[in-house]
Design an enzyme around this catalytic site. Structure first.
Site, PDB file in Angstrom:
ATOM      1  N   PHE A 150       7.257   5.729 -58.348  1.00 51.92           N
ATOM      2  CA  PHE A 150       8.705   5.765 -58.564  1.00 51.92           C
ATOM      3  C   PHE A 150       9.370   6.527 -57.425  1.00 51.92           C
ATOM      4  CE2 PHE A 150       6.840   5.388 -62.840  1.00 51.92           C
ATOM      5  CZ  PHE A 150       7.464   4.228 -63.275  1.00 51.92           C
ATOM      6  N   GLU A 153      13.213   5.834 -51.504  1.00 46.73           N
ATOM      7  CA  GLU A 153      13.272   5.982 -50.050  1.00 46.73           C
ATOM      8  C   GLU A 153      14.361   6.985 -49.691  1.00 46.73           C
ATOM      9  OE1 GLU A 153      12.916   2.573 -47.500  1.00 46.73           O
ATOM     10  OE2 GLU A 153      12.300   1.315 -49.179  1.00 46.73           O
ATOM     11  N   LYS A 205       6.986  -0.130 -65.078  1.00 41.94           N
ATOM     12  CA  LYS A 205       7.452  -0.127 -63.694  1.00 41.94           C
ATOM     13  C   LYS A 205       8.598  -1.114 -63.504  1.00 41.94           C
ATOM     14  CE  LYS A 205       7.619  -0.001 -59.168  1.00 41.94           C
ATOM     15  NZ  LYS A 205       8.258   1.094 -58.444  1.00 41.94           N
ATOM     16  N   PHE A 250      23.280   6.701 -60.386  1.00 47.07           N
ATOM     17  CA  PHE A 250      23.437   5.258 -60.173  1.00 47.07           C
ATOM     18  C   PHE A 250      24.768   4.738 -60.716  1.00 47.07           C
ATOM     19  CE2 PHE A 250      18.967   6.063 -59.735  1.00 47.07           C
ATOM     20  CZ  PHE A 250      18.576   5.228 -58.712  1.00 47.07           C
ATOM     21  N   CYS A 261      12.561  -2.689 -53.444  1.00 49.93           N
ATOM     22  CA  CYS A 261      12.157  -2.619 -54.855  1.00 49.93           C
ATOM     23  C   CYS A 261      13.098  -3.346 -55.808  1.00 49.93           C
ATOM     24  CB  CYS A 261      12.030  -1.155 -55.282  1.00 49.93           C
ATOM     25  SG  CYS A 261      10.644  -0.300 -54.494  1.00 49.93           S
ATOM     26  N   LYS A 322      20.194   2.140 -47.510  1.00 51.94           N
ATOM     27  CA  LYS A 322      20.693   3.406 -48.056  1.00 51.94           C
ATOM     28  C   LYS A 322      20.479   4.470 -46.993  1.00 51.94           C
ATOM     29  CE  LYS A 322      18.120   5.753 -50.937  1.00 51.94           C
ATOM     30  NZ  LYS A 322      17.266   6.204 -52.064  1.00 51.94           N
TER      31      LYS A 322
END
Length: 440
Positions: A150, A153, A205, A250, A261, A322
């Site tokens: 998890f 980046e 996941k 988020f 991802c 990002k």
């Protein structure tokens, strides 16, 4: 412990370096000779804050080795992490060819008990399939567990060393004991070790990433509503994020998610649903909204320039999907830059880390500027597409001196609206009222 990490992509490299830094002896295996040469010199092929420093430190004290010799790595290790890429196939399901290339070999090299730890994101049931395949290759005892990553980046080192939880899918007591011994010194709390069956771990996941992607698309839908109703999405996000049932993370409106991802895992869930005859209606909408956010930014640019971008000089800040990474995979910024280019704009772009990556992969005749201020020279508008911290502290007095028109179109809502109350700029963002110069 003696550990092998198969695959030195983003997950594998971070995993290997962090485990070495915890005092374990780590052998990282890859078949990319050019990448191995870089790593053996202590040069990280990706940008991730803190990674290069840990890489050099652990190479120097010989706790970290990079090789293409899979056989030796397996023979010398007790725990073998499988960190192979699983990119999307055209229909959305993950491509497991790289994982199975290793699986077809690995059991032949067992010389005693081995623990295979699958960190690659795989369809539900894959861990059990791997166990069956390996059982036909060896007489030695082993276990195969699923241990999803998890890592975010841009903060992967911190995430590995201070995880919210560590999920381990296994029915083996010996595997459970070994991974408890491995992870407990890192996480410090036994309650953060979550054990479950393999299939549930695999599903967890996908569910985690699908939910986070949903949260992003949801707040972008609300932002579009706020914009139509002249409300401010920043205030709405604050208001709902303080609810502990929702949380603040988020909920940043913008041009949507990207990276390796979220797009891949949402596509995979949709493909899995089709396989079993189930329609993920929410995830279909999540994917659609995410694509629409990119188009929305283009529409804002076109609207400002009266539907004609031919010959317009536009500055762009940001190419990475990002901040704090050089990753441009599925980057909304790259998609938008490509479309602006097709529409005839003359582009001057800057990104603190993703410039070289973009130049290698983008076949566009655009100008790559040396810094953020050079990029805006004579630009008719500045378009912000990545939320780098240095962009947040930009000196608008410097921008005003070199831009041919004072216009900022912000796809990341980097600045509070009141910042522009006394600036002679037109400021257009996502889900918030447009700010225009008082004199206009």
């Amino acid at each position: 412990m003696k550990i092998a990490v198969i695959g030195t992509g983003y997950v594998g490299l971070v995993t290997g370096v962090c485990l070495a830094d915890q005092g374990h002896l780590v052998i990282c295996v890859d078949n990319d000779k050019a990448k191995l040469e870089l790593l053996q010199k202590g040069q990280a092929p990706i940008y991730e804050p803190g990674l290069s420093e840990l890489l050099l430190q652990n190479l120097a004290i010989k706790r970290l080795v990079f090789t293409e010799d899979l056989k030796t790595a397996v023979e010398k290790s007790d725990i073998i992490f499988l960190c192979l890429p699983t990119p999307s196939l055209p229909e959305g399901a993950p491509d497991l060819q790289y994982l199975w290339q290793v699986i077809k070999q690995v059991g032949h090299y067992f010389n005693g008990y081995k623990l295979l730890v699958v960190k690659s994101t795989v369809p539900v049931g894959t861990t059990q399939q791997i166990s069956l395949a390996v059982s036909k290759q060896t007489v030695h005892s082993f276990a195969v567990v699923f241990n999803p990553e998890f890592l975010r980046e841009g903060s992967a080192i911190q995430d590995f060393l201070n995880p919210d939880r560590v999920i381990i899918g296994t029915s083996s007591n010996q595997a459970r004991q070994l991974l408890t011994e491995l992870y407990l010194p890192i996480i410090g709390e036994f309650d953060k070790l979550i054990f479950m069956d393999e299939r549930s771990a695999e599903a967890t996941k996908y569910a985690a990433n699908a939910f986070l992607a949903t949260k992003i698309s949801f707040i972008n839908e609300i932002a579009n509503f706020c914009e139509a109703k002249e409300a401010n999405i920043d205030l709405v996000s604050l208001g709902i994020g303080l609810d502990l049932r929702i949380g603040p993370h988020f909920l940043q409106a913008g041009i949507g998610y990207g990276g390796s991802c979220f797009p891949k895992d949402v596509a995979a869930m949709l493909a899995f649903g089709q396989e079993i005859g189930y329609n993920f209606k929410i995830l279909e909408a999540v994917k659609t909204v995410n694509q629409q956010q990119r188009a929305l930014l283009i529409k804002k640019v076109l609207a400002f320039f009266k539907q004609n971008l031919v010959g317009r000089v536009l500055a762009v800040w940001g190419l990475a999907f990002k901040a704090n990474t050089d990753d441009i995979r599925e980057s909304p910024a790259v998609a938008i830059v490509t479309e602006l280019y097709k529409l005839g704009a003359t582009l001057q772009v800057f990104d603190p880390q993703a410039m070289l990556t973009a130049q290698r992969y983008l076949n566009l005749n655009i100008t790559y500027a040396n810094d953020m201020y050079t990029a805006v020279n004579q630009a008719e508008a500045l378009i912000i597409l990545t939320d780098w911290p240095e962009f947040k502290t930009a000196e608008f007095s410097r921008l005003a001196k070199v831009m041919s028109a004072r216009v900022v179109i912000d796809g990341r809502n980097l600045y509070p609206l009141d910042k522009f109350e006394n600036l002679d700029f037109t400021y257009i963002s996502i889900g918030r009222p447009i700010v225009t110069p008082k004199s206009s």
